[in-house]
Design a protein around this motif. Structure first.
Motif, short mmCIF file in Angstrom:
data_model
loop_
_atom_site.label_atom_id
_atom_site.label_comp_id
_atom_site.label_asym_id
_atom_site.label_seq_id
_atom_site.Cartn_x
_atom_site.Cartn_y
_atom_site.Cartn_z
N GLN A 143 -2.32 11.68 6.48
CA GLN A 143 -2.34 10.32 7.01
C GLN A 143 -1.46 10.21 8.25
O GLN A 143 -1.86 9.58 9.26
CB GLN A 143 -1.86 9.34 5.95
CG GLN A 143 -2.81 9.19 4.79
CD GLN A 143 -2.17 8.49 3.61
OE1 GLN A 143 -0.95 8.28 3.56
NE2 GLN A 143 -2.99 8.10 2.64
N ASN A 173 -0.45 4.95 1.16
CA ASN A 173 -0.75 5.22 2.56
C ASN A 173 0.53 5.15 3.37
O ASN A 173 1.11 4.07 3.54
CB ASN A 173 -1.78 4.22 3.08
CG ASN A 173 -2.22 4.56 4.48
OD1 ASN A 173 -1.42 4.83 5.37
ND2 ASN A 173 -3.53 4.53 4.69
N TYR A 179 0.16 12.14 2.40
CA TYR A 179 0.95 11.50 3.45
C TYR A 179 0.91 12.32 4.74
O TYR A 179 0.82 11.77 5.83
CB TYR A 179 2.40 11.33 3.02
CG TYR A 179 2.69 10.17 2.10
CD1 TYR A 179 1.76 9.18 1.81
CD2 TYR A 179 3.94 10.05 1.51
CE1 TYR A 179 2.06 8.13 0.97
CE2 TYR A 179 4.26 8.99 0.67
CZ TYR A 179 3.31 8.03 0.40
OH TYR A 179 3.63 6.98 -0.43
N GLN A 203 0.85 -1.20 0.00
CA GLN A 203 0.00 0.00 0.00
C GLN A 203 0.88 1.25 0.00
O GLN A 203 1.07 1.89 1.03
CB GLN A 203 -0.91 0.01 1.22
CG GLN A 203 -1.91 -1.10 1.24
CD GLN A 203 -2.72 -1.08 2.51
OE1 GLN A 203 -2.18 -0.93 3.59
NE2 GLN A 203 -4.03 -1.22 2.37
#
Length: 191
Positions: A184, A25, A181, A22
């Motif tokens: 996140q 993420n 990013y 992934q």
């Protein structure tokens, strides 16, 4: 016991050469690479402290440059349109650093053993290069777009305004991914 050791060692080595599943993420990338010997979050945070470049910008540069492939190389030119020939540049590894730029980095930092296909070494190079862009071109350390342009075109190319189409496309990718990013990382449990 010896068999278990061999299996664990083999699994660790295989994991070093694979791309995280992934890559869009940052939290998931760090979760996938949080081992004792290979800990990408620890490496990225260390570089952020050393050079002042946010982790999101560092990781977005790796994402845009190599897609987290440790052995990434540019495509080959074609001779007569179909015979594979020389590569378009000497870029290699996570950072896609050129031979000459990598040699300058090792000389200036004293990191003679650094390798472009080692994530910790590559992200430290990116942090160092972005910091140089800040010093030489006055680019803010959180400006993923302009840092990427300077990374792709070189400090002189950036200063002259010689920004190619591929550099702009990569800068857009890096800038969007850095913003993603960053959001996140604020929500990661470890952060």
């Amino acid at each position: 016991m010896r068999c278990v050791f061999v299996v664990v060692l083999t699994m660790m080595l295989v994991a070093c050469g694979t791309v995280p599943r992934q890559t869009d993420n940052a939290c998931a990338v760090f979760e996938q690479r949080d081992g004792l010997f290979e800990n990408w979050e620890r490496d990225a945070r260390r570089v952020e402290r050393e050079y002042g470049v946010p982790v999101a910008v560092l990781m977005a540069t790796v994402y845009a440059e190599s897609g987290y492939r440790h052995n990434a190389k540019p495509p080959r030119r074609k001779l007569f349109g179909f015979i594979p020939w020389k590569r378009v540049s000497s870029a290699y590894g996570y950072s896609q650093a050129l031979d000459g730029t990598w040699a300058s980095y090792k000389k200036q930092t004293g990191r003679w053993m650094a390798k472009r296909n080692d994530f910790g070494d590559a992200i430290r190079f990116i942090g160092w290069y972005h910091h140089q862009s800040h010093l030489k071109n006055g680019i803010a350390l959180n400006d993923a777009y302009r840092l990427y342009i300077a990374y792709h075109e070189g400090h002189g190319g950036y200063a002259r305004g010689n920004w190619s189409g591929p550099a702009k496309a990569g800068a857009n990718r890096a800038s969007k991914m850095a913003a993603r990013y960053s959001k996140q990382l604020r929500n990661c449990s470890a952060w």
